[in-house]
Design a protein around this motif. Structure first.
Motif, mmCIF file in Angstrom:
data_model
loop_
_atom_site.group_PDB
_atom_site.id
_atom_site.type_symbol
_atom_site.label_atom_id
_atom_site.label_comp_id
_atom_site.label_asym_id
_atom_site.label_seq_id
_atom_site.Cartn_x
_atom_site.Cartn_y
_atom_site.Cartn_z
ATOM 1 N N ILE A 1 45.544 8.239 -7.002
ATOM 2 C CA ILE A 1 45.478 9.195 -8.117
ATOM 3 C C ILE A 1 45.663 10.621 -7.604
ATOM 4 O O ILE A 1 46.399 11.418 -8.188
ATOM 5 C CB ILE A 1 44.137 9.057 -8.864
ATOM 6 C CG1 ILE A 1 44.080 7.707 -9.580
ATOM 7 C CG2 ILE A 1 43.946 10.201 -9.849
ATOM 8 C CD1 ILE A 1 42.754 7.420 -10.242
ATOM 9 N N MET A 2 45.032 10.937 -6.477
ATOM 10 C CA MET A 2 45.140 12.281 -5.925
ATOM 11 C C MET A 2 46.563 12.567 -5.432
ATOM 12 O O MET A 2 47.060 13.690 -5.565
ATOM 13 C CB MET A 2 44.144 12.463 -4.790
ATOM 14 C CG MET A 2 42.698 12.566 -5.252
ATOM 15 S SD MET A 2 42.454 13.905 -6.465
ATOM 16 C CE MET A 2 42.872 15.334 -5.471
ATOM 17 N N GLU A 3 47.233 11.559 -4.871
ATOM 18 C CA GLU A 3 48.607 11.755 -4.422
ATOM 19 C C GLU A 3 49.537 12.002 -5.605
ATOM 20 O O GLU A 3 50.418 12.863 -5.553
ATOM 21 C CB GLU A 3 49.071 10.550 -3.607
ATOM 22 C CG GLU A 3 48.459 10.499 -2.208
ATOM 23 C CD GLU A 3 48.736 9.206 -1.482
ATOM 24 O OE1 GLU A 3 48.639 9.202 -0.237
ATOM 25 O OE2 GLU A 3 49.044 8.186 -2.138
ATOM 26 N N ARG A 4 49.345 11.272 -6.676
ATOM 27 C CA ARG A 4 50.152 11.497 -7.886
ATOM 28 C C ARG A 4 49.936 12.905 -8.420
ATOM 29 O O ARG A 4 50.872 13.604 -8.806
ATOM 30 C CB ARG A 4 49.805 10.465 -8.959
ATOM 31 C CG ARG A 4 50.246 9.049 -8.633
ATOM 32 C CD ARG A 4 49.862 8.087 -9.748
ATOM 33 N NE ARG A 4 50.180 6.720 -9.415
ATOM 34 C CZ ARG A 4 51.376 6.150 -9.595
ATOM 35 N NH1 ARG A 4 52.349 6.865 -10.140
ATOM 36 N NH2 ARG A 4 51.587 4.901 -9.250
ATOM 37 N N PHE A 5 48.666 13.327 -8.433
ATOM 38 C CA PHE A 5 48.316 14.653 -8.913
ATOM 39 C C PHE A 5 48.960 15.724 -8.035
ATOM 40 O O PHE A 5 49.525 16.713 -8.532
ATOM 41 C CB PHE A 5 46.788 14.809 -8.919
ATOM 42 C CG PHE A 5 46.301 16.112 -9.469
ATOM 43 C CD1 PHE A 5 46.469 16.432 -10.811
ATOM 44 C CD2 PHE A 5 45.664 17.028 -8.652
ATOM 45 C CE1 PHE A 5 46.016 17.632 -11.323
ATOM 46 C CE2 PHE A 5 45.205 18.235 -9.149
ATOM 47 C CZ PHE A 5 45.377 18.543 -10.489
ATOM 48 N N GLY A 6 48.898 15.522 -6.721
ATOM 49 C CA GLY A 6 49.489 16.483 -5.793
ATOM 50 C C GLY A 6 50.992 16.595 -5.945
ATOM 51 O O GLY A 6 51.554 17.690 -5.884
ATOM 52 N N LEU A 7 51.670 15.457 -6.161
ATOM 53 C CA LEU A 7 53.116 15.479 -6.348
ATOM 54 C C LEU A 7 53.499 16.244 -7.612
ATOM 55 O O LEU A 7 54.474 17.003 -7.625
ATOM 56 C CB LEU A 7 53.664 14.049 -6.417
ATOM 57 C CG LEU A 7 53.706 13.268 -5.112
ATOM 58 C CD1 LEU A 7 54.145 11.832 -5.360
ATOM 59 C CD2 LEU A 7 54.646 13.933 -4.109
#
Length: 272
Positions: A134-140
């Motif tokens: 979830i955090m990687e998606r948010f960061g992208l």
């Protein structure tokens, strides 16, 4: 720096490239976002000295491959450029070596064009098909909007310090990023993100080598590449003290890792 003395006319851009020629196994080096072919100088020289046919090129909108007026950088065009370059040179199942964006492009080409390449070597690039937290998606999602807020005058220094750990690497990155207009850089960044396409069932259909700098803090590479290596049941090559542009931060170590992979992959091609 090799002399990009050859041209391949493409829609919206004349691609500039170098081809060492010869009868050795073909190797295509594709650089990362915002830089140019010269980031691979040491590795290209080592491969050529080892008898491989070496092709280096500047992606459209980078280095000597200047975009025509009014043309925007798109991932689809860059993908077609790479496939067209391989076809133009009549390369028989070359090994694709890609750094960062060049790695994302090379992954996609191998996936979409089975049989085009004999091997894939990825340097400091995320796993296109890998699962995202979830955090990687948010960061992208946030990456491009946040970069758009950075003043154009500050962007080269910011990106250079984020990309390399050595003075030579930082200086090279700063010079390259300073030559790219901010609007083009943002287009390139968005194009890079568009190539990330999670697919839990995807495995690389050719021999794969993964290389990253131990100090790479760009995107999710530090987390994604170990997951990728585990999924493919291979060992990644982690280069001590190197950052995102590991071929410049640790040219000898990266050259050795690439040469070992090329020799192994070319032998597999010969026998198979």
């Amino acid at each position: 720096m090799v002399n990009l003395d050859r041209r391949l006319p493409r829609p919206g851009c004349d691609l500039r490239f170098f081809d060492s020629g010869g009868t050795g196994h073909g190797v295509v080096f594709t650089h990362g976002a915002g830089v140019d072919h010269s980031m691979f100088d040491a590795q290209a020289r080592a491969a050529q000295e080892a008898g491989f046919r070496v092709i280096c090129w500047d992606l459209r909108g980078h280095g000597a491959s200047v975009l025509d007026d009014g043309i925007r950088f798109r991932a689809a065009d860059a993908l077609d450029d790479l496939v067209s370059l391989v076809g133009h040179l009549e390369l028989e199942r070359p090994t694709l070596i890609g750094h960062s964006l060049g790695g994302n492009l090379s992954q996609t080409v191998v996936k979409r064009h089975p049989g085009l390449a004999a091997g894939l070597i990825i340097v400091d690039s995320t796993w296109n098909a890998g699962p995202l937290t979830i955090m990687e998606r948010f960061g992208l999602r946030l990456a491009a909007p946040l970069l758009a807020l950075v003043p154009a005058a500050r962007l080269p220094e910011l990106m250079a310090k984020a990309s390399a750990t050595t003075p030579a690497g930082v200086a090279y990155a700063r010079e390259c990023f300073a030559l790219m207009p901010k609007r083009v850089f943002l287009d390139v960044w968005r194009a890079t993100l568009s190539l990330v396409d999670p697919d839990p069932d995807a495995l690389t259909p050719v021999p794969l080598t993964l290389i990253r700098g131990a100090e790479d803090r760009t995107g999710n590479i530090t987390a994604a590449m170990p997951r990728w290596a585990a999924a493919e049941n291979i060992a990644e090559h982690v280069i001590p003290t190197a950052g995102h542009i590991s071929p410049l931060d640790a040219p000898g170590r990266v050259s050795s890792a690439i040469l070992n992979a090329l020799i192994s992959q070319s032998r597999s091609t010969e026998h198979g």
